[in-house]
Design an enzyme around this catalytic site. Structure first.
Site, mmCIF file in Angstrom:
data_model
loop_
_atom_site.group_PDB
_atom_site.id
_atom_site.type_symbol
_atom_site.label_atom_id
_atom_site.label_comp_id
_atom_site.label_asym_id
_atom_site.label_seq_id
_atom_site.Cartn_x
_atom_site.Cartn_y
_atom_site.Cartn_z
ATOM 1 N N SER A 38 0.857 -1.188 0.000
ATOM 2 C CA SER A 38 0.000 0.000 0.000
ATOM 3 C C SER A 38 0.890 1.234 0.000
ATOM 4 O O SER A 38 2.021 1.203 0.497
ATOM 5 C CB SER A 38 -0.881 0.010 1.258
ATOM 6 O OG SER A 38 -1.506 1.264 1.449
ATOM 7 N N TYR A 40 -1.924 -0.680 10.495
ATOM 8 C CA TYR A 40 -2.072 -1.047 9.084
ATOM 9 C C TYR A 40 -0.861 -0.596 8.275
ATOM 10 O O TYR A 40 -0.291 -1.385 7.502
ATOM 11 C CB TYR A 40 -3.341 -0.412 8.523
ATOM 12 C CG TYR A 40 -3.570 -0.714 7.064
ATOM 13 C CD1 TYR A 40 -4.121 -1.922 6.663
ATOM 14 C CD2 TYR A 40 -3.236 0.210 6.078
ATOM 15 C CE1 TYR A 40 -4.329 -2.213 5.326
ATOM 16 C CE2 TYR A 40 -3.444 -0.063 4.737
ATOM 17 C CZ TYR A 40 -3.987 -1.280 4.366
ATOM 18 O OH TYR A 40 -4.176 -1.556 3.023
#
Length: 252
Positions: free
Chosen positions: A141, A155
């Site tokens: 990501s 995350y």
């Protein structure tokens, strides 16, 4: 690699299901796995109806059952005779700010997104090394670029670990050109996981269909690293790496 088989881990929804649709449209055979068998079977029926020439195999998998990860990946090799491409995609999102009672949730994010990703990479690479060929595509990501605040802290840390893991495997494969390792860094793509996220915290969001189309196209190029979409995330990542943290906090 031409028309090949593609194993997508975490294929029952979101980016995984979207990529399955895109790979199927391009004529690739598919091995799909996730926890929710009902969704996998529904997706299988949809894709077989739309693309009757392809083969689709589904298996249930909780990626935190590490022994089962190896069993499922080896099972797909038995189904197809070889593995051409494995997409490490399964993951979970929103956590809690560190120190506010969310340890169990944040731990689950790290375990699912990073430790389970290691198991998936181990299982795939075991087979690729034996075959002396294959493509490992790891979904990280853009949040891996810097530490993020609040509910994204765990995350972002998990995705930074995943990106580093993929790079380390790629370094091991530098003398094995028939084995490719790609790190994909998607920006904000609308999925079930982020559909309720405030717009102010998810700039440059694109719809899921476009995001999965771009992500699939990037995987098929077999790059070392790819931002998806390239604009604005590739130049923005360069900037983010250099901004003072207090400015990063204001942006995200």
């Amino acid at each position: 690699m031409g028309n090949s088989n593609v194993i997508i881990i975490g294929a029952s929804s979101g980016l995984g299901a979207g990529m399955a649709r895109e790979f199927a449209r391009r004529g690739h055979d598919l091995g799909l796995c996730a926890r929710r068998l009902d969704r996998l079977e529904s997706l299988k029926a949809e894709l077989e109806a739309a693309h009757p020439g392809i083969r689709i195999v589904v298996r249930t998998l909780d990626v935190t059952d590490y022994a089962r990860v190896f069993e499922v990946v080896r099972g797909f090799r038995g189904d197809f005779g070889r593995l051409d491409r494995v997409v490490v995609n399964a993951g979970i999102g929103q956590g809690m700010p560190v120190g506010k009672g969310g340890f169990e949730r944040n731990k689950a994010i790290i375990e699912t997104n990073l430790i389970a990703a290691l198991a998936q990479c181990e299982a795939a690479m075991e087979i690729f090394r034996a075959q002396d060929r294959g493509h490992l595509a790891v979904i990280s990501s853009v949040s891996s670029i810097r530490g993020f605040r609040g509910g994204l802290t765990a995350y972002a840390a998990s995705k930074a670990g995943v990106a580093s893991l993929a790079e380390g495997i790629r370094a091991d494969m530098l003398r094995k050109p028939r084995i490719r390792v790609s790190t994909l860094l998607p920006g904000y793509i609308r999925t079930e996981m982020n559909e309720d996220a405030p717009a102010a915290h998810t700039p440059f969001m694109i719809d899921g269909e476009r995001g999965c189309r771009l992500l699939t196209a990037a995987i098929l190029r077999e790059p070392d690293v790819a931002y998806v979409p390239w604009w604005p995330w590739a130049p923005l990542a360069w900037v983010l790496k250099r901004l003072p943290l207090r400015w990063v906090v204001k942006l995200f």
